[in-house]
Design a protein around this motif. Structure first.
Motif, short mmCIF file in Angstrom:
data_model
loop_
_atom_site.label_atom_id
_atom_site.label_comp_id
_atom_site.label_asym_id
_atom_site.label_seq_id
_atom_site.Cartn_x
_atom_site.Cartn_y
_atom_site.Cartn_z
N ASN A 68 0.83 -1.21 0.00
CA ASN A 68 0.00 0.00 0.00
C ASN A 68 0.87 1.26 0.00
O ASN A 68 0.54 2.25 -0.65
CB ASN A 68 -0.91 0.02 1.22
CG ASN A 68 -2.24 -0.67 0.95
OD1 ASN A 68 -2.63 -0.81 -0.21
ND2 ASN A 68 -2.90 -1.11 1.98
N ILE A 71 2.53 1.51 -3.55
CA ILE A 71 1.61 1.79 -4.66
C ILE A 71 0.89 3.13 -4.46
O ILE A 71 0.73 3.90 -5.40
CB ILE A 71 0.54 0.68 -4.77
CG1 ILE A 71 1.20 -0.65 -5.15
CG2 ILE A 71 -0.51 1.04 -5.80
CD1 ILE A 71 0.24 -1.82 -5.10
N THR A 72 0.44 3.38 -3.24
CA THR A 72 -0.47 4.51 -3.05
C THR A 72 0.08 5.66 -2.19
O THR A 72 0.01 6.81 -2.59
CB THR A 72 -1.78 4.00 -2.39
OG1 THR A 72 -2.28 2.94 -3.18
CG2 THR A 72 -2.81 5.11 -2.32
N LEU A 73 0.60 5.32 -1.02
CA LEU A 73 0.89 6.41 -0.08
C LEU A 73 2.18 7.16 -0.35
O LEU A 73 2.28 8.35 -0.09
CB LEU A 73 0.94 5.83 1.35
CG LEU A 73 -0.35 5.17 1.83
CD1 LEU A 73 -0.13 4.49 3.16
CD2 LEU A 73 -1.45 6.22 1.96
#
Lengths: 164, 210
Positions: A68, A71-73
């Motif tokens: 996570n 990929i995102t934060l």
């Protein structure tokens, strides 16, 4: 947060730190970026740790938070300026007798994986880590069927990258 | 052999020796500053709240003429009602924003995490749209109150010709339009850059569902 919590966290993180290193290896291209992402994943893990109930294994939980973050934060930090090649700095490849052709093919494969997009990399990573499709689908938030479909597409894509 | 199988075989062998961090390396890492997208989004939303609150409070505090005019307007129940309504809406937004930030968890699945970040961004977007509409509405409203409370202005409007009124309307609309356009563009750029990667990855996951 109390010292005991911190201590137990650091102990477990230290033991399983290779999971973070492996995520960093897939999502970054040089030593500075690797360290930077490692740092961010550690912060995110530590922040989420009070909510870690031990329902899953610490390592399983690490995969999720690690991916996570990657990929995102994670926002690429601006302090990175060096373009040092990471292979020689961040990790060593154990010297072993390897078939030359296989070695060359592996190098190309790792290079091809680096060309995949963020989601595809996550799939490949979990697959390489021997996770089953149930865990892959739960980590990414897609159905098991879709995880399989996507995995097949990724395999095809890798083939195309390798044999254009 | 399947390429990926070959890779897996190699990966599982653990031929790579990563740098091993000791406890004393890890401890300081826990207290370093995060550079996560959620943190940036949080600062931006705080900035938005402060900016729009200041924009509504500062003219009142800084300009005595404006204060005087506003104090007269406050005698109008409609004006008081609208002011109270706008503060209620702002408080609601603060609550919604707080709730959606609490909902962001790095232990959710990748898709759910992306969705909760996008939901937070939506709350901020609606807050901005609300403020822009308020700004847009405040132009005819202030003219209306001015018309009601200021006899001089009232007289000018009554005496103005149709052409003069038309020009007046067009100029106010164009100016308001330009300001809104600039602000919208500004937001697009900020969130566009910040959420580019997230949007791309979210689309990639959504694409699988079709």
């Amino acid at each position: 947060m109390n010292k005991e919590l911190e201590h137990s966290f650091v102990e477990q993180l230290q033991k399983h730190q290779n999971i973070i290193h492996k995520v960093c290896r897939l999502y970054t291209n040089n030593a500075d970026a690797h360290n930077d992402l490692f740092q961010e994943i550690t912060i995110q893990l530590w922040r989420a740790y009070p909510k870690f109930r031990g329902e899953s294994k610490f390592s399983t939980w690490m995969y999720r938070v690690g991916l996570n973050t990657a990929i995102t934060l994670y926002r690429k930090s601006k302090r990175r300026i060096s373009t040092q090649e990471f292979d020689n700095v961040q990790f060593k490849i154990k010297a072993e007798e390897y078939d030359d052709t296989e070695e060359r093919q592996l190098k190309l494969l790792y290079k091809a994986v680096h060309q995949l997009n963020d989601i595809e990399k996550a799939l490949v990573f979990l697959y390489l880590e021997d996770k089953d499709y149930r865990e892959i689908s739960e980590t990414l938030g897609i159905t098991e069927v879709n995880a399989r479909v996507k995995m097949n597409r990724v395999k095809k894509k890798l083939k195309t990258i390798l044999n254009p | 052999m399947d390429e990926l199988e070959l890779l897996k075989k190699d990966w599982q062998k653990g031929r790579i020796e990563f740098k091993s961090y000791s406890d004393s390396d890890i401890y300081p890492m826990l207290h370093k500053k995060s550079s996560s997208i959620v943190k940036t989004l949080f600062y931006i939303s705080i900035g938005e709240l402060v900016f729009w609150l200041l924009a509504s409070v500062l003219p009142y505090v800084l300009s005595p003429t404006f204060r005087e005019k506003l104090d007269i307007s406050y005698e109008n129940p409609l004006f008081i009602g609208l002011t109270i309504l706008s503060y209620v809406i702002i408080l609601t937004f603060i609550y919604l924003l707080f709730r959606s930030y609490r909902g962001i968890s790095s232990t959710d699945s990748a898709k759910k995490l992306m969705e909760s970040i996008l939901r937070t961004r939506k709350v901020i977007k609606y807050y901005v749209i609300f403020n822009l509409s308020l700004f847009f509405l405040s132009i005819p409203l202030s003219l209306y109150f001015e018309y009601q409370d200021n006899p001089e202005f009232h007289q000018q409007i009554v005496e103005a010709s149709t052409t003069q009124m038309l020009i007046f309307y067009i100029v106010s609309i164009v100016i308001a339009g330009i300001i809104i356009l600039i602000l919208l563009l500004f937001y697009r750029v900020i969130y566009g850059i910040l959420l580019k990667r997230l949007n791309r990855n979210y689309k990639e996951l959504k694409k699988l569902e079709v």
